[in-house]
Design an enzyme around this catalytic site. Sequence first.
Site, PDB file in Angstrom:
ATOM      1  N   MET A 110      22.298   8.460  23.365  1.00  0.00           N
ATOM      2  CA  MET A 110      21.732  10.314  23.236  1.00  0.00           C
ATOM      3  C   MET A 110      22.506  10.863  22.368  1.00  0.00           C
ATOM      4  SD  MET A 110      21.609  11.609  27.419  1.00  0.00           S
ATOM      5  CE  MET A 110      20.389  10.747  28.353  1.00  0.00           C
ATOM      6  N   HIS A 121      26.413  15.412  25.693  1.00  0.00           N
ATOM      7  CA  HIS A 121      27.534  17.342  26.076  1.00  0.00           C
ATOM      8  C   HIS A 121      27.810  17.306  27.312  1.00  0.00           C
ATOM      9  CE1 HIS A 121      24.938  17.058  21.935  1.00  0.00           C
ATOM     10  NE2 HIS A 121      25.837  17.674  21.339  1.00  0.00           N
TER      11      HIS A 121
END
Length: 282
Positions: free
Chosen positions: A187, A38
């Site tokens: 991820m 992110h």
Amino acid sequence: MIETFTELAALRERVRGWKREGLRVAFVPTMGNLHDGHFSLVQLAREHAQRVVASVFVNPTQFGPNEDFAQYPRTPEADARGLQAAGCDAMWLPSVETMYPYGVEATVRVQVPHVTESLEGARRPGHFDGVATVVSRLFNQVQPDVAVFGRKDYQQLAVVRYMVRDLAFPMEIIGADIVREASGLAMSSRNQYLSASERDQAAEIRRCLVAMAEAVGAGQSREAVESAAGERLQAAGFAPDYAVVRRPDLTVPDEGEVGPKVALIAARLGRTRLIDNLEFGT
Ligand code: PAF
């Protein structure tokens, strides 16, 4: 501390102020429990705008009845710290009531055709309706000039692009590269459901994607490549949902067709469902 907004009027006022100053505003939508993947979206957003807003909202309408909405990890304080460190200017933290003023059942829904029909859309009925519904609202709330989405959710990115074009949202959509752990595992917030040994095992997904791309490059038929990948994943302890080769628009390529392609995998490992993809042939 990063500015955190829970009221739509205040968020809009801040964004309007930036735009009055002539600043370009980028937006990174998330469901929180943020990790380096992110934060790389925020960093990319910064390269395209002078101000960055990230939203943190676990969206109930995109989870199926037997999915992990209740267990989905919620870590807003850590998210705020991480966003600040990544260079984000504002965090939009709406409640379910702010997002869905008429309630989740009575909400206006956005349905994107075609690109939602296969793969994730076929396995998770209603999922992309929920994604399109919340992303369209987030765009109306934040009113960014540009929005950044990860390429890990390859089909989601295609759905968002389709919606933005079809509904004429006045903004640019940017796809960000997948961020991986040293093992190659993409991820994901859901990686934390994995045990230590499952985490090692999960790196097999990336190896399998690479093998699929190489096999297509070596001239093997798509069907042979897909069935070998499914068997390989099963042998490694996964329950695969799909392991396929598609064109970038997610349609099925002709046999021997040259040009860009993407290998996509969705597979369960224990109680965790993982997705990943690899673009090749470009
Ligand atoms: O990719 C996600 O995290 C979500 O699907 C999104 C885009 C934030 C919508 O809830």
